[in-house]
Structures are given as C-alpha cells and as structure tokens.
Scaffold this active site. Structure first.
Site, PDB file in Angstrom:
ATOM      1  N   LEU A   1      45.017  45.414  44.856  1.00 49.36           N
ATOM      2  CA  LEU A   1      46.410  45.014  44.660  1.00 49.36           C
ATOM      3  C   LEU A   1      47.277  45.540  45.794  1.00 49.36           C
ATOM      4  O   LEU A   1      48.429  45.177  45.915  1.00 49.36           O
ATOM      5  CB  LEU A   1      46.900  45.528  43.305  1.00 49.36           C
ATOM      6  CG  LEU A   1      46.030  45.079  42.117  1.00 49.36           C
ATOM      7  CD1 LEU A   1      46.497  45.739  40.828  1.00 49.36           C
ATOM      8  CD2 LEU A   1      46.059  43.557  41.973  1.00 49.36           C
TER       9      LEU A   1
ATOM     10  N   ASP B   1      36.169  40.338  44.229  1.00 47.17           N
ATOM     11  CA  ASP B   1      36.317  41.284  45.336  1.00 47.17           C
ATOM     12  C   ASP B   1      37.573  40.953  46.148  1.00 47.17           C
ATOM     13  O   ASP B   1      37.597  41.036  47.373  1.00 47.17           O
ATOM     14  CB  ASP B   1      35.077  41.283  46.238  1.00 47.17           C
ATOM     15  CG  ASP B   1      34.982  42.545  47.090  1.00 47.17           C
ATOM     16  OD1 ASP B   1      35.600  43.547  46.711  1.00 47.17           O
ATOM     17  OD2 ASP B   1      34.317  42.520  48.139  1.00 47.17           O
TER      18      ASP B   1
END
Lengths: 320, 424
Positions: free
Chosen positions: B64, B306
């Site tokens: 993130l 991923d």
C-alpha cells in the site's frame, strides 16, 4: 512479443540496436555499403556530403575513447555536425533521467544518437521512447549497452573476416575469453551464425561463459588447445581488470596460462588463420605481444574498417 | 443497513455452494443464504442477475506504500483499487519506510485503513528491526497491535543464526513467518532468470539455485523449530518440489505464487520490458507450467497479486535499473479466472485460491459466505471483458505487463462489512 524495434514497417533499418534479429541481407548490405567508404580515407579530402546538415549526438553514459572517436570520425567524414556528450560526468549526476536527457537533445534537433550505456537495453529504451513520442526521424545507434550488444563492433569484425576470408559458409571461428560479460561476443555470435558460419566455438572457463550459451548456436570448449584446432578465425576478447582476480578467476597469470593466445597455441589453428581483438588489448593477459604484433593479427585493419562500417550504418539510417 | 442480493449465482468454495441463490445481509453480517429470514426487509436490493456472487477476495500480498512512499501510492488510492478489484481483505508486507517494526506504526496503519472504510488491512510485522536481519522485533507487541504474521518482505536474513532464532521465537507464540526464498549471494546483482533469455539480453542472471538453496535451509530450520513458514512467491518447479517434499514429511509449510508468475515467463521480457522486472524473476516456461499445475492441484496453496505500485520514473529506466514489481489488485480476479479457464478448472476451484485458501493461510475470518460471517462480498460479471489500460486502473501504479490486454471478470459490486464500497 513486441515487434523488432530496429526495423520499420517495411523491414528497413530504422535504428541499429543489436545484430540479433537483423536479417542476413541487411547485414550484407551494411558490409557492401562500407566497401567504398574505405577508399574515402585514402583521398586528399576525406569527406562525403551524405549527412550534411545533420546533427549526430555521441551520448556516452560510460567512458570510451576509442569507440567514441571512431564514431566521431565516421560522422565527420559524412559531413555531419557531431556533438560529444559524456553524460557520466554531466546531467545524470544532477538527477536528470536518461529520457529527460534525450528529450532535451531532441528539442535541440538531434537527428541521430550514438549511445553507449552500462545497462543492457538502454538504447532500446531510447528508441521506444522516440517511437512513443512520435519522433520517427531520429535514429539510434547502439555503441555498446551493458553485456548485451555492440553491433557496430560485430559488423566491423564481419567486414574484417570477409575482407580476409571471403566466404563465411566455409569457416570455423573461435571466440575466446570472457564471453559472460562481453557485448562484443554476443554481437559476434549473432553475426556469424546469421551469415552462415557453420561452426562458431566459444572458449573459456565455466565462470566466464553465460548460462545456456549453446542455445545461441555455439559449440563450447573449456580446453583452448582443443578449441583452436583447425579454426580459420580467432576472435579474442578483452578481460576487464576487475575480473582478473576474485571469484571469477584466481589471477591474470593463471588466465594467461590457460586462455591467453600465444604463438604456440595459435599454431594449432589453420596456418592462415587470422586473429582479431576488439581492443584495447591487455598484452600478456589475453594475448601475447608476439601474436598481437604478428603477421596473423588483423587488429589494426579492424580499426580502419570500423570507421567505414560506422559510416555505412549512419548513412543507411539517415537515408531510411 | 439490510441488503438483499438477488438472482445471482453464488459460488462459495468454503461451503461448496455453486448455485443460484439469494443472499441476505444485516448489521454487517451475512444472515442467510437462500431463503430470507423471518421479517427481513431490505433497505437495498442488488440485482445480481447474470453475475457471480462470491466471497470478497483475500489477497496475500499487496503493497500500500504507506508510510514512506506516498509518491508511489497511498492507502486511499490502493484500497480504492482493492475494492474495484473485488478484494476485501489484504495482507501488506512490512517494507514501508520506516518498515513495520514498531507497534505504533502498525496501529496507525490499521487506524487509517479503518477510517477509509474500504478493504480490511492485515499488516505483516517485520521479522527483524528495519528488516536488516540482525535484531528481532517485538513480535508479541506487534501481534497485539494487529500483525497477523511476520515477514522480511523480499529481503532476506543472511545470518542463519539470526534466522533460526527468529523462527524459534515466532514458534514460541505460534506466529507464522513468511519468507520469500532467495539466497542473497546467488542472486547478487541478478535481475532476470538465469537462462537463455538473460544470456541473450546480457542481463545478469538469478539462478533457480538461489531459490532452492534458500528453501533447503529454511526447511531444515522448520524441522528444528516447528514453526509455520509460508514460502511467499515461489518461482520455480524445483522449489515447488522441495516444498511438497517437506509437506509430505509433515512439516508446517505452505506457499503461494503471484498472478504474474502464473501467466508470464522470462521470454516475455522481450526487448527489455521493465514491466517484467519482478522479484523473484519470471522464470522459464517449464517453471510457469509447473506453477500453474501446482496451483490447480492445491500443491500451491494460494495465488496473490503481489501488488506493487511503482511510479513511472522508477520504471522508465533500463531493465536492470528499473524498480521491481507490478500493480495487481485489480488484476487478481481476472488473471485468476484466465488461469482457471486455460486449465479447464471449475470456477469454485479458482475462487477458492483467492478466498478461503488465502484466508486459511492468513488465519483471518474471511473468504466465506457462511451465515454469521462478515458480509465481505465480490459480485462480478464473469463474461464482461475489460481492457487493462492506464485509465482503467484505479491504483496509482500503472505498471503492469498486462496493459492493453482484454480480460474477463469485471467486478460490479464490492461489499465490505455489509456496506457497498464499490459499484460500477
């Protein structure tokens, strides 16, 4: 797979990025075009107007004197304006990206970039960027990218071999040394196999050969004497200083003993075999002085032919 | 808020449901599947005719980028991307700046994510301080702050003594440790799979040995410590074989693969496409085939995005200099469906790998539509094609080798904790 970025829609040369993927007729056309250019050097006035009014930028992100000089001479003999930029010492140190540098030079009306870069593929990035920013009239010549390719070196080697041996389809050629790190070797292998050389040998210790190198179309030898038997052309590679000692090789002395070219080892090749080296040479490491200065060496003609071959490439790109 | 999802085709692998059913939601939870509970009046009805109603997706790894790399992506942009891709729960690796090695950072991240009210965020704590592989983190405190497992992201603990002690310490409390297996010396300077493609392109290679040597070491340590190790992002057929052997022996090991490695191999690098610079590297075609089969047969436990958003400046560089990784939150569903279709697998198997199987590895209450469960739901159109483009991606990262591709599996509605958090 993306389309070959060095050819235009008609299959003509737009950039020279690698010998891999170049059709045999384009390679032959470059060598044929270079032929008359060798005579220009013999003239009183060594100039042709083919690139008059064009700006050629030598964009060197990695130091090189010889290659840069020969490109500069080639461009000047074609009447181009040549600007040399050693970028390793200028803008990228100030944080400018590779493509920012290119955009700025394009804004200065560059017609051709001669690019040397330490990273494999950098000239592709530039060529793709020119494509995506719609600059179809700006050409890129790869003057050496990382370990990947040094196409004009490969071409001048082919010119030299053709000059002395004529027919590629009857030859056995040995490439010796640090093939793992060598962009020159990769370009040579692709050029030789494309031109129909029936046997290309790769000779070196296992630490200096790329994984699966056989798939590039070469026969691997670890014993130099075995590999030299009956060859027509011996192509030596430069061993970089930083690789002479460490985990790749124990010492330059041991390297010379097993993989250095001496008169005694050269005697195993055909009696009329020629010896090439892309320079600069490490005498006593990969090649003995007696061989480097001997009658079978064609190392200085390589340099002369190199200018003609680079003139051929640049004139063909400017025409296309 | 009471929601009635009607006319949809429910696929809930955890409960082996694959049928046309209605779903009823109240107070953030699923209250019934099939018949409405007594006296249920919906505030909102979602018509899911022609659509698949599945548990919200669980992504085992999504970066993130907060804190520290807000110029690459923010919680807001990436959690928006998550729900646009039907992902309602995600684990994030600790390789932020600073890394997630202190409880305060984890609490802050969880707090910020909760306030956005989109997908649920499950942070991984750093296994070692600053991810340097030297000093253990306060795993107990980090777990209390909300870390569901401990990891080194894609760095390694070079010192095997430290690694062993980290595994022992984690085993003390029953924590899971996630390791991306790669021997740092064998991978040194490498940027692509060590094989014919790298040899041709003149790219420094990372041999399969880098993975198998690391797995061999970790398997020995698992045997000695009894810890659960999850091998994150395996890339090779040989690596998978070793993990299977360890599992057959009864060791607590699991593994996952990324969507990129299911569909791509080193040949896709083509002319130095930096979008194909991945960690671990894209390997040979035979490796890709083994991973695809392994996932189909459940020998690989789950597939993850991923997700790694990278800014353009860090990708528009020569291959070896470009940053690794690809954006993926919005591609997890379509690429998993594409894999399943190519492998001729039922939809429920495909969805299991990104819902119930992934939730089991993370040990979180998610990935199911059981009555009483959190109402995290992904409603998608399995037929609608959409073209992956810079404009279509909500993630701040536009970096993916799949740009330009038409993929089926468009998320229409995403519900998290009983709220519609995305619809199109």
């Amino acid at each position: 797979m993306a389309k070959n970025p060095q050819l235009n829609a008609n299959g003509e040369l737009k950039h020279l990025l690698s010998i891999e993927g170049l059709p045999r007729d384009i390679i032959s056309a470059i060598l044929d075009t270079a032929e008359p250019f060798t005579e220009v050097a013999e003239r009183e006035v060594k100039k042709l107007p083919l690139l008059r009014g064009k700006s050629v930028f030598n964009l060197f992100f990695e130091n090189s004197t010889r290659t840069r000089t020969t490109f500069e001479i080639a461009a000047k003999r074609l009447s181009a304006d040549v600007i040399n930029l050693n970028v390793s010492t200028s803008s990228t140190n100030k944080g400018e990206t590779l493509l920012d540098t290119v955009d700025n030079l394009v804004a200065m009306q560059a017609d051709m970039f001669v690019v040397r870069h330490a990273s494999s593929g950098a000239p592709y990035l530039i060529a793709q960027h020119l494509e995506s920013t719609n600059r179809p009239n700006v050409h890129v010549v790869n003057a050496g990218d990382g370990r990947h390719a040094h196409p004009t070196q490969g071409l001048l080697d082919m010119y030299t071999i053709r000059h002395f041996k004529r027919d590629f389809t009857q030859l056995t050629v040995a490439i010796i040394g640090d093939i793992l790190h060598s962009r020159v070797a990769r370009s040579q292998i692709h050029a030789l196999t494309t031109l129909g050389v029936p046997e290309v040998r790769a000779i070196g210790p296992k630490t200096l050969l790329p994984t699966d190198v056989e798939r590039l179309g070469v026969r691997v030898f670890h014993d130099m004497r075995e590999g030299l038997k009956g060859v027509d052309v011996v192509m030596m590679l430069r061993l970089q200083n930083e690789r002479m000692t460490g985990s790749l090789l124990p010492s330059p002395q041991e390297y010379f003993k097993f993989f250095g070219l001496t008169e005694e080892k050269l005697a195993l090749a055909k009696p009329d075999a020629i010896v090439l080296h892309p320079g600069p040479m490490n005498r006593g490491v990969e090649i003995d002085s007696a061989v480097a200065d001997g009658v079978q060496a064609v190392i200085l003609p390589q340099v002369t032919f190199g200018i003609a071959v680079r003139m051929a490439v640049m004139s063909m790109l400017a025409r296309g | 808020m009471k929601i009635h999802i009607r006319n949809g085709h429910v696929v809930d692998p955890a409960n082996r449901i694959d049928a046309r059913q209605d779903l009823f939601i109240a107070a953030g939870r699923i209250v019934a599947v099939g018949q409405a509970p007594e006296g249920f009046t919906a505030n909102r009805t979602v018509d899911a005719a022609g659509l698949i109603v599945a548990p919200g997706l669980v992504d085992l790894s999504a970066r993130l980028r907060e804190p520290g790399f807000e110029y690459k992506a923010t919680l807001e942009s990436e959690l928006g991307a998550a729900v646009a891709g039907g992902v309602t729960s995600l684990a994030c690796p600790p390789d932020t700046d600073p890394p997630l090695d202190e409880p305060g950072l984890v609490e802050m991240l969880k707090h910020r994510a909760r306030n956005l009210n989109l997908a649920h965020v499950y942070p991984h704590g750093a296994l070692t301080v600053k991810l340097k592989g030297q000093t253990l983190t306060e795993m107990g405190e980090l777990a209390e702050a909300g870390c569901v497992a401990f990891s080194q992201a894609n760095t390694v603990v070079q010192d095997t003594q430290v690694l062993m002690r980290a595994l022992q310490y984690a085993a003390t409390f029953g924590y899971s440790v996630w390791l991306q297996p790669q021997d740092s010396y064998l991978a040194k300077e490498g940027v692509a799979h060590d094989g014919e493609v790298a040899s041709r392109l003149g790219l420094a290679g990372i041999p399969v040995l880098a993975e198998t040597v690391a797995i061999a070491t970790v398997v020995q340590l698992v045997r000695a410590t009894g810890v659960h190790v999850h091998f994150a992002r395996i890339s090779s057929a040989a690596g998978l074989r070793m993990i299977e052997e360890a599992r057959a022996e009864g060791l607590k090991v699991t593994c996952d693969v990324s969507i990129n490695h299911l569909h791509l191999c080193d040949v896709d690098i083509g002319y130095f496409n930096a979008h194909c610079r991945m960690e671990p590297p894209l390997r040979a075609q035979s490796d890709r085939e083994a991973l695809r089969r392994g996932l189909a047969e459940g020998r690989i436990d789950a597939v993850c995005s991923d997700h790694t958003p990278v800014d353009d400046d860090a990708k528009q560089l020569p291959f070896a200099e470009a940053e690794t990784g690809a954006t993926g939150l919005e591609l997890l569903l379509p690429l998993t469906l594409k894999w399943a279709q190519e492998m001729k697998l039922p939809l429920s198997t495909a969805l299991a790998r990104i819902t119930s199987d992934a939730a089991r590895i993370l040990g979180i209450p998610a990935g199911t539509l059981s009555p009483g469960a959190n109402a995290d739901i992904c409603i998608f159109d399995p037929r609608a094609d959409s073209r992956i483009s810079r404009e279509s991606l909500r993630s701040q990262g536009k970096n993916t080798p799949f740009l330009g591709l038409e993929l089926a599996g468009l998320t229409r509605y995403t519900l998290a904790a009983g709220h519609v958090v995305f619809e199109r």
